[in-house]
Design a protein around this motif. Sequence first.
Motif, PDB file in Angstrom:
ATOM      1  N   GLY A   9      -2.319  14.630   6.056  1.00  0.00           N
ATOM      2  CA  GLY A   9      -3.468  13.754   6.241  1.00  0.00           C
ATOM      3  C   GLY A   9      -4.648  14.050   5.343  1.00  0.00           C
ATOM      4  N   GLU A  10      -4.873  15.321   5.012  1.00  0.00           N
ATOM      5  CA  GLU A  10      -6.026  15.697   4.182  1.00  0.00           C
ATOM      6  C   GLU A  10      -5.725  15.648   2.684  1.00  0.00           C
ATOM      7  OE1 GLU A  10      -9.062  15.937   5.403  1.00  0.00           O
ATOM      8  OE2 GLU A  10      -8.118  15.440   7.310  1.00  0.00           O
ATOM      9  N   HIS A  11      -4.526  15.233   2.316  1.00  0.00           N
ATOM     10  CA  HIS A  11      -4.198  15.093   0.896  1.00  0.00           C
ATOM     11  C   HIS A  11      -4.931  13.873   0.341  1.00  0.00           C
ATOM     12  CE1 HIS A  11      -1.073  17.862   2.049  1.00  0.00           C
ATOM     13  NE2 HIS A  11      -0.526  17.863   0.841  1.00  0.00           N
ATOM     14  N   LEU A  12      -5.672  14.070  -0.732  1.00  0.00           N
ATOM     15  CA  LEU A  12      -6.385  12.987  -1.413  1.00  0.00           C
ATOM     16  C   LEU A  12      -5.459  12.414  -2.483  1.00  0.00           C
ATOM     17  CD1 LEU A  12      -9.129  11.494  -1.895  1.00  0.00           C
ATOM     18  CD2 LEU A  12      -9.567  13.223  -3.650  1.00  0.00           C
ATOM     19  N   VAL A  13      -5.167  11.116  -2.391  1.00  0.00           N
ATOM     20  CA  VAL A  13      -4.219  10.461  -3.300  1.00  0.00           C
ATOM     21  C   VAL A  13      -4.965   9.476  -4.192  1.00  0.00           C
ATOM     22  CG1 VAL A  13      -2.185   8.954  -3.448  1.00  0.00           C
ATOM     23  CG2 VAL A  13      -2.350  10.669  -1.632  1.00  0.00           C
ATOM     24  N   MET A  14      -4.688   9.547  -5.489  1.00  0.00           N
ATOM     25  CA  MET A  14      -5.223   8.598  -6.460  1.00  0.00           C
ATOM     26  C   MET A  14      -4.049   8.050  -7.269  1.00  0.00           C
ATOM     27  SD  MET A  14      -8.447  10.921  -7.595  1.00  0.00           S
ATOM     28  CE  MET A  14      -7.649  12.461  -7.129  1.00  0.00           C
ATOM     29  N   ILE A  15      -3.996   6.725  -7.427  1.00  0.00           N
ATOM     30  CA  ILE A  15      -2.955   6.089  -8.236  1.00  0.00           C
ATOM     31  C   ILE A  15      -3.653   5.163  -9.220  1.00  0.00           C
ATOM     32  CG2 ILE A  15      -0.906   4.608  -8.251  1.00  0.00           C
ATOM     33  CD1 ILE A  15      -0.370   5.518  -5.361  1.00  0.00           C
ATOM     34  N   ASN A  16      -3.359   5.335 -10.492  1.00  0.00           N
ATOM     35  CA  ASN A  16      -3.996   4.556 -11.550  1.00  0.00           C
ATOM     36  C   ASN A  16      -3.321   3.188 -11.671  1.00  0.00           C
ATOM     37  OD1 ASN A  16      -5.471   3.745 -13.761  1.00  0.00           O
ATOM     38  ND2 ASN A  16      -4.283   4.946 -15.223  1.00  0.00           N
ATOM     39  N   ALA A  17      -3.599   2.325 -10.682  1.00  0.00           N
ATOM     40  CA  ALA A  17      -2.982   0.991 -10.657  1.00  0.00           C
ATOM     41  C   ALA A  17      -3.862   0.045  -9.852  1.00  0.00           C
ATOM     42  CB  ALA A  17      -1.595   1.062 -10.033  1.00  0.00           C
ATOM     43  N   LEU A  18      -3.884  -1.199 -10.285  1.00  0.00           N
ATOM     44  CA  LEU A  18      -4.637  -2.233  -9.570  1.00  0.00           C
ATOM     45  C   LEU A  18      -3.738  -3.308  -8.982  1.00  0.00           C
ATOM     46  CD1 LEU A  18      -7.722  -2.616 -11.913  1.00  0.00           C
ATOM     47  CD2 LEU A  18      -7.559  -1.383  -9.740  1.00  0.00           C
ATOM     48  N   LYS A  19      -2.418  -3.146  -9.168  1.00  0.00           N
ATOM     49  CA  LYS A  19      -1.497  -4.120  -8.571  1.00  0.00           C
ATOM     50  C   LYS A  19      -0.171  -3.449  -8.246  1.00  0.00           C
ATOM     51  CE  LYS A  19      -0.370  -5.922 -13.142  1.00  0.00           C
ATOM     52  NZ  LYS A  19      -0.415  -7.079 -14.034  1.00  0.00           N
TER      53      LYS A  19
END
Length: 174
Positions: free
Chosen positions: A66-76
């Motif tokens: 739950g505390e994992h911060l996720v970033m994905i370089n996508a807008l679709k």
Amino acid sequence: KAVLRAHANDGEGGYPGNRTFKTTYILNNKNQLMIYFDAETDADTIVNMTSHSYFNLSAQENDGIGEHLVMINALKTLAVDEKLIPNGNFDYVLGKATNFSRGKTLKEALSQQEDGFDHVYILNKEMGKFGISAKVVHQQSGRVLEVVTNQPALVFYTNNHSDGATLGKKTQPI
């Protein structure tokens, strides 16, 4: 370094061409795990190689994700039908639970999307160029997972349908 190889003959699995697959795993001195996929074929065919790895970056055995911060370089993402088969359209993530472009914790994301994530993200990068396409940070442990790829998309899946039978580290269900 470990190298795994496999071969499929022309017609095997219903696909044309003789196909040779190679996956290379490297754990380097910087404690980085790198996975390289390679395929060769003598005919036009479909190849979709992947790694179905599950990561918990926490330093504690029983901590969830739950505390994992996720970033994905996508807008679709790819739009799908009721069987999760892409239908040729795109869904834009702005204003939706599927938006990880600025990062959010999995706890926040899963509270917005209770059935979890199983989405193909179309990456914001030039085709064929390597770049960081996704990043997961666990601030408490200081561990970071970066996904670097030259591919146009990545799948983000949160193990939505596990029955608990598959066990991970120290026999914890995944």
